[in-house]
Design a protein around this motif. Structure first.
Motif, mmCIF file in Angstrom:
data_model
loop_
_atom_site.group_PDB
_atom_site.id
_atom_site.type_symbol
_atom_site.label_atom_id
_atom_site.label_comp_id
_atom_site.label_asym_id
_atom_site.label_seq_id
_atom_site.Cartn_x
_atom_site.Cartn_y
_atom_site.Cartn_z
ATOM 1 N N THR A 15 7.717 -28.795 -1.621
ATOM 2 C CA THR A 15 8.983 -29.516 -1.217
ATOM 3 C C THR A 15 9.072 -29.799 0.416
ATOM 4 O OG1 THR A 15 10.192 -29.046 -3.121
ATOM 5 C CG2 THR A 15 11.342 -29.879 -1.305
ATOM 6 N N SER A 16 8.635 -28.684 0.929
ATOM 7 C CA SER A 16 8.811 -28.803 2.414
ATOM 8 C C SER A 16 7.441 -28.347 3.172
ATOM 9 C CB SER A 16 9.828 -27.564 2.693
ATOM 10 O OG SER A 16 11.213 -27.839 2.300
ATOM 11 N N VAL A 17 6.538 -28.666 2.485
ATOM 12 C CA VAL A 17 4.971 -28.622 3.053
ATOM 13 C C VAL A 17 5.142 -29.263 4.437
ATOM 14 C CG1 VAL A 17 3.892 -30.354 2.050
ATOM 15 C CG2 VAL A 17 2.679 -28.193 2.474
ATOM 16 N N ARG A 18 4.231 -28.588 5.300
ATOM 17 C CA ARG A 18 4.021 -29.422 6.666
ATOM 18 C C ARG A 18 2.239 -29.089 7.016
ATOM 19 N NH1 ARG A 18 7.961 -31.128 9.625
ATOM 20 N NH2 ARG A 18 10.168 -30.044 8.801
ATOM 21 N N VAL A 19 1.543 -30.309 7.383
ATOM 22 C CA VAL A 19 0.361 -30.176 7.838
ATOM 23 C C VAL A 19 0.302 -30.361 9.269
ATOM 24 C CG1 VAL A 19 -1.978 -31.015 7.022
ATOM 25 C CG2 VAL A 19 -0.152 -30.925 5.270
ATOM 26 N N VAL A 20 -0.375 -29.523 9.881
ATOM 27 C CA VAL A 20 -0.464 -29.663 11.270
ATOM 28 C C VAL A 20 -1.861 -29.205 11.776
ATOM 29 C CG1 VAL A 20 0.317 -28.893 13.443
ATOM 30 C CG2 VAL A 20 1.769 -28.878 11.947
ATOM 31 N N ILE A 58 -4.140 -33.871 3.428
ATOM 32 C CA ILE A 58 -3.110 -34.457 2.483
ATOM 33 C C ILE A 58 -3.640 -35.014 1.369
ATOM 34 C CG2 ILE A 58 -1.094 -36.174 2.386
ATOM 35 C CD1 ILE A 58 -0.506 -34.920 5.351
ATOM 36 N N THR A 59 -4.678 -35.844 1.528
ATOM 37 C CA THR A 59 -5.240 -36.541 0.242
ATOM 38 C C THR A 59 -5.782 -35.797 -0.817
ATOM 39 O OG1 THR A 59 -7.233 -36.859 1.135
ATOM 40 C CG2 THR A 59 -5.836 -38.611 1.702
ATOM 41 N N VAL A 72 -10.779 -40.649 5.416
ATOM 42 C CA VAL A 72 -9.730 -41.365 4.713
ATOM 43 C C VAL A 72 -10.332 -42.762 4.627
ATOM 44 C CG1 VAL A 72 -7.745 -39.822 4.541
ATOM 45 C CG2 VAL A 72 -7.890 -41.980 6.298
ATOM 46 N N ASP A 125 -12.791 -44.723 10.225
ATOM 47 C CA ASP A 125 -12.315 -43.392 11.225
ATOM 48 C C ASP A 125 -13.715 -42.655 11.571
ATOM 49 O OD1 ASP A 125 -9.571 -42.994 8.833
ATOM 50 O OD2 ASP A 125 -9.785 -44.214 10.565
ATOM 51 N N GLN A 144 -13.394 -33.186 -0.632
ATOM 52 C CA GLN A 144 -12.704 -34.120 -0.659
ATOM 53 C C GLN A 144 -11.612 -33.886 0.585
ATOM 54 O OE1 GLN A 144 -12.339 -36.367 -4.701
ATOM 55 N NE2 GLN A 144 -10.492 -34.913 -4.301
ATOM 56 N N PRO A 181 -5.737 -34.081 9.376
ATOM 57 C CA PRO A 181 -4.476 -33.752 8.493
ATOM 58 C C PRO A 181 -4.294 -34.617 7.208
ATOM 59 C CG PRO A 181 -3.734 -34.589 10.563
ATOM 60 C CD PRO A 181 -5.253 -34.283 10.865
ATOM 61 N N GLU A 182 -4.908 -36.056 7.583
ATOM 62 C CA GLU A 182 -4.796 -37.041 6.582
ATOM 63 C C GLU A 182 -5.557 -36.704 5.367
ATOM 64 O OE1 GLU A 182 -5.196 -37.762 9.666
ATOM 65 O OE2 GLU A 182 -4.082 -39.384 10.490
ATOM 66 N N PHE A 206 -2.348 -33.943 -2.540
ATOM 67 C CA PHE A 206 -1.705 -34.693 -3.328
ATOM 68 C C PHE A 206 -2.657 -34.995 -4.407
ATOM 69 C CE2 PHE A 206 2.260 -34.453 -2.010
ATOM 70 C CZ PHE A 206 2.550 -34.442 -0.623
ATOM 71 N N ARG A 252 -13.441 -35.100 4.064
ATOM 72 C CA ARG A 252 -14.137 -36.416 4.136
ATOM 73 C C ARG A 252 -12.980 -37.474 4.904
ATOM 74 N NH1 ARG A 252 -13.899 -39.446 -1.873
ATOM 75 N NH2 ARG A 252 -11.684 -38.991 -2.110
#
Lengths: 444, 111
Positions: free
Chosen positions: A280-285, A258-259, A218, A222, A213, A254-255, A262, A216
């Motif tokens: 709370t302060s998560v970053r995805v780069v 992130i999916t 989004v 894409d 998941q 990164p999208e 969450f 793959r």
């Protein structure tokens, strides 16, 4: 920048997932990597009890995933595996696997993590209040209890690896715990130590859950659709200092990460058995087309109690299916009219039911057709089966231009979510190394 | 199912700049996240995110889904996460939750 990384590969995300990923991963992963295979969900526990020949664990794991080639590669390349394929009987699963490996002549050591199955101890668990309402487990449900399993953490699995196991078979271990066990073993982390490190393992495990998941696209807009069939399951690299990078040779965005991040997380804290992951302060780069770094997360002390899952067989049966019909007909009769029509046909066949027993949901409409989902609850299986047999008649002799598949009829299973004190597991939660020669076990 | 409420997006909320997560079903609840795509100019990303937060309120979600909802913002990744409580109890169809994010996005795109 750390140079000490543990690499964990996802090779199975749910019952029915692709089986080829393990054999692919053992040949492509670096030496000393770990594989995780996740077989369990709440639905899967129901399947165990109702559909599979083996009542307590998954034959799929034994018959199809750890074949001769995979086992040989794991041994030669020092690749280990952690899995929850043991479900309600990890020791049974581990013993069968050890025997299978013995037949292959592959000296991989197998361990089982046991003690999370509390089915035989239901009377010692207290009232088992519902996780959300606090209501104690009703006596009527307790009488129909079929299984009770605890969401255990990764510590025993990490211990099993440290004790020399190459394949660790657990029961109802948390999904994310599979990867945490690997990382904790690789870096000799203490489960009483730095919570940020444990959070890194849980984060990696969460991102590797559910197959591919996190790898793959989004949207099909894409991606080259031809490439979608060649997605390679993701890996996670966890450094000794708690850095997390997730990637896939077939590409990762990164999208997509992130999916997955969450997935099932509605609040900033993700509660796992060994630690609470704070996002709370998560970053995805993005680091490259094939890897993404996740940072900014931290760990909070683990919850005081452990989650348990109790399965109770229900008394009713439910029939579910979909129906496609001309949109103009649905506009004429409406949902209520369609409900009455379906019920009327099923009563004509002998099913005892009311119109209100039918739940209808319009899933979608095009210019010409409408897709409807229906769910009907029957107090007795007899009527559910009668109703099921009436569906072809409804389509052939009822709605002109309608189409539908034969619906499923399933006994209701009540899933009871609760919490228990950690102390209740005690010394029963332990590692058992399986003796390959005698099929027995040595407690650790 | 998303209620057929006339769509009214504020200025700055461009649905083409959004993506949706796979909704997971936890019991009767459906959990969905909408995020702003990477790669845009930083100022533009923040503008879209601010507009998304202002639009995707608890009240709007409850009107769309017909049940009690919760909304949580994750500004460091430009994501708004919503939970539709008890939605599956009404639908009895867990797969609906898994497509809810995309459905919401299609609704925002006027489809």
């Amino acid at each position: 920048m750390s140079t000490n990384w543990a690499q964990v590969h996802s090779v199975y995300g749910f019952l029915g997932d692709q089986l080829k990923c393990a054999s692919e991963a053992v040949l492509s992963a670096p030496r000393g990597a770990y594989l995780i295979a996740d077989f369990l969900s709440e639905d899967t526990f129901q399947i165990l009890k109702t559909k599979l020949r083996r009542e307590h664990f998954f034959e799929t794991f034994l018959e199809n995933m750890i074949d001769l080639v995979t086992a040989r590669a794991m041994h030669d390349r020092q690749i280990r595996m952690v899995t929850n394929a043991g479900a309600l009987d990890p020791r049974g699963c581990a013993e069968m696997l050890a025997a299978r490996l013995g037949e292959y002549g592959i000296p991989l050591r197998v361990a089982a993590v046991v003690g999370d199955n509390l089915t035989d101890r239901i009377d010692t668990l207290g009232p088992l209040p519902d996780l959300h309402t606090g209501e104690p487990l009703p006596p009527a449900l307790k009488k129909r209890l079929t299984a009770v399993a605890t969401y255990i953490g990764a510590e025993r699995a990490a211990q099993a690896l440290a004790d020399g196991a190459d394949i660790v078979i657990a029961g109802r271990m948390t999904d994310a715990g599979l990867s945490l066990a690997a990382a904790a073993h690789a870096h000799a982390w203490s489960f009483d130590g730095n919570v940020d490190l444990l959070a890194a393992g849980v984060l990696a495990g969460h991102l590797l859950s559910c197959g591919a998941q996190s790898a793959r696209p989004v949207s099909l807009a894409d991606v080259d659709v031809d490439a979608l069939g060649r997605i390679i399951y993701p890996w996670a690299r966890i450094s000794a200092e708690g850095d997390v990078i997730v990637g896939s040779p077939s590409g990762i965005t990164p999208e997509a990460v992130i999916t997955q991040l969450f997935y099932g997380i509605s609040q900033p804290q993700f509660i796992d058995a060994d630690v609470v992951l704070d996002l709370t302060s998560v970053r995805v780069v993005p680091e490259s087309p094939t890897s993404v770094r996740v940072s900014g997360f931290r760990g909070l002390p683990r919850p005081e109690k452990l989650r348990v899952l109790a399965l109770c067989s229900g008394e009713a049966h439910t029939m579910r299916g979909t129906l496609e019909l001309p949109r103009s007909d649905l506009e004429v009769c409406g949902k209520d009219g369609l409900r009455r029509l379906i019920a009327s046909r099923m009563r004509a066949g002998g099913a005892l039911m009311d119109d209100d027993d039918i739940e209808l949901e319009i899933l979608g409409e095009s210019a010409h057709t409408a897709m409807v989902f229906y769910s009907i609850r029957f107090a007795q299986k007899l009527y559910a089966n009668i109703a099921r047999g009436q569906l072809p008649s409804l389509l052939v002799s009822g709605i002109n231009g309608a189409y539908g598949t034969i619906p499923q009829v399933e006994r209701e299973v009540v899933i009871w979510d609760s919490l228990i004190d950690r102390d209740l597991l005690g010394a029963n939660l332990r590692v058992e190394m399986i003796d390959p020669d005698h099929g027995g076990h040595d407690d650790c | 199912m998303i209620a057929e409420i006339p769509l009214s997006l504020p200025e700055g909320l461009n649905p083409a700049a959004l993506y949706a997560s796979t909704g997971e079903d936890k019991g009767d609840d459906v959990n969905v996240a909408l995020g702003v795509r990477y790669g845009g100019a930083q100022g533009e990303t923040q503008k879209v995110y601010t507009a998304l937060c202002a639009w995707l309120t608890v009240e709007r979600c409850e009107a769309l889904f017909g049940c009690r909802c919760s909304v949580t913002e994750f500004p460091t990744v430009h994501v708004v996460n919503l939970t539709a409580h008890g939605l599956l109890r009404f639908a009895h169809y867990d797969k609906q939750g898994k497509s809810m994010g995309r459905r919401l996005l299609e609704y925002m795109r006027g489809r």
